[in-house]
Motif scaffolding. Sequence first.
Motif, PDB file in Angstrom:
ATOM      1  N   LEU A  43       0.826  -1.203   0.000  1.00 57.76           N
ATOM      2  CA  LEU A  43       0.000   0.000   0.000  1.00 57.76           C
ATOM      3  C   LEU A  43       0.864   1.258   0.000  1.00 57.76           C
ATOM      4  O   LEU A  43       0.605   2.205  -0.748  1.00 57.76           O
ATOM      5  N   GLN A  44       1.929   1.260   0.801  1.00 54.03           N
ATOM      6  CA  GLN A  44       2.828   2.420   0.842  1.00 54.03           C
ATOM      7  C   GLN A  44       3.481   2.642  -0.519  1.00 54.03           C
ATOM      8  O   GLN A  44       3.594   3.770  -0.980  1.00 54.03           O
ATOM      9  N   ALA A  45       3.886   1.561  -1.165  1.00 51.68           N
ATOM     10  CA  ALA A  45       4.492   1.681  -2.491  1.00 51.68           C
ATOM     11  C   ALA A  45       3.489   2.229  -3.504  1.00 51.68           C
ATOM     12  O   ALA A  45       3.846   3.056  -4.359  1.00 51.68           O
ATOM     13  N   ALA A  46       2.226   1.791  -3.395  1.00 53.31           N
ATOM     14  CA  ALA A  46       1.185   2.305  -4.296  1.00 53.31           C
ATOM     15  C   ALA A  46       0.943   3.796  -4.062  1.00 53.31           C
ATOM     16  O   ALA A  46       0.786   4.570  -5.012  1.00 53.31           O
ATOM     17  N   LEU A  47       0.909   4.197  -2.807  1.00 59.63           N
ATOM     18  CA  LEU A  47       0.747   5.623  -2.493  1.00 59.63           C
ATOM     19  C   LEU A  47       1.926   6.428  -3.020  1.00 59.63           C
ATOM     20  O   LEU A  47       1.748   7.507  -3.605  1.00 59.63           O
ATOM     21  N   ASN A  48       3.129   5.911  -2.833  1.00 53.62           N
ATOM     22  CA  ASN A  48       4.322   6.602  -3.330  1.00 53.62           C
ATOM     23  C   ASN A  48       4.306   6.708  -4.850  1.00 53.62           C
ATOM     24  O   ASN A  48       4.698   7.730  -5.413  1.00 53.62           O
TER      25      ASN A  48
END
Length: 84
Positions: A43-48
Motif C-alpha cells: 500500500l505504501q508503495a502504491a501511495l508513493n
Amino acid sequence: MKLETALALVMAECDRAEKIHPVWPRDHIHQAAIIAEEAGECLQAALNHREGKVSKQPMITEAVHTAATAIRFLKNIEVDDAND
C-alpha cells in the motif's frame, strides 16, 4: 503482466524467503501479521507511486512479497487447523 509471470515471481520469492527466513512462526496471529506487514508495504508503495515518488517496480515487489507470504501462511497451516 501475464499470470504465468506473476506466479513465477511469487514462487521464486517463496523459495528465496524460505532460505533467508527458514523459521516460520507457529502462531497464526504472528503469521497473519507478517502478511499484513507486507500488504502495508504494498500500500505504501502504491501511495508513493501515485504521488510520483517511485516507479511501479516497488509496488510489484511488495505485491510479490505479500503473495509469497500468504502462500507460506497457507503452506504452514496444518490440515487439522482447517476444522478449528
